[in-house]
Design an enzyme around this catalytic site. Structure first.
Site: not given
Ligand code: AMP
Ligand code: ZN
Length: 138
Positions: A46, A4, A97, A30, A7, A99
């Site tokens: 998680h 993940c 996960h 983000d 995580c 958020h």
């Molecule tokens: P959602 O699951 O649609 O709410 O979106 C997941 C968000 O996580 C997206 O806006 C991605 O840009 C962001 N994201 C994915 N990987 C990373 C990372 N390594 N660091 C920061 N943000 C991330």
């Molecule tokens: Zn996680």
């Protein structure tokens, strides 16, 4: 969860730009930055989605969101702020996960959410509400 991405961020196995941390939550930028100041508030533990949160976790995320939202407002003076949280693929979730997105908004910024209202009659509202209340009462 070993595979993940959030995580791994919490465990500092991959980099993130952190803005706030407390016992239960971590807030970081983000990577996609829909607008400057776009922050994710994640649980440290998680939890795949909203359904799995206990009361303390839910309260901790809400507190962090409110605190970080005020800081975003003060730092970027946006016209508005969208709070976005997706559960499940059809809802747009891509990282499984839990958020919350805090997304500063500006007039004409191109972000859109289609909102196809149905405006059902009051009886329908009562019918839907009764189903939910029955589960809440369990
Ligand atoms: P959602 O699951 O649609 O709410 O979106 C997941 C968000 O996580 C997206 O806006 C991605 O840009 C962001 N994201 C994915 N990987 C990373 C990372 N390594 N660091 C920061 N943000 C991330
Ligand atoms: Zn996680």
């Amino acid at each position: 969860m070993t595979d993940c991405v959030f995580c791994k961020i919490v465990a500092k196995q991959i980099p993130a730009t952190v803005v706030h941390e407390d016992e239960l939550t971590l807030a970081f930028m983000d990577i996609g930055q829909v607008n400057p100041g776009h922050v994710l508030v994640a649980l440290k533990a998680h939890a795949e989605n909203l359904y799995t949160l206990d009361d303390a976790q839910a309260a901790a995320v809400a507190r962090s969101c409110a605190r970080v939202a005020r800081a975003i407002r003060d730092a970027f003076a946006p016209d508005g702020l969208s709070v976005y949280q997706a559960n499940g693929k059809p809802a747009g979730q891509t990282v499984f996960h839990y958020h919350v997105h805090l997304l500063p908004r500006h007039a004409g910024d191109g972000m859109e959410l289609t909102w196809p209202v149905k405006n059902p009659p009051r009886e329908k509202l009562e019918e839907y509400a009764a189903k939910i209340r029955a589960r809440l009462a369990r």
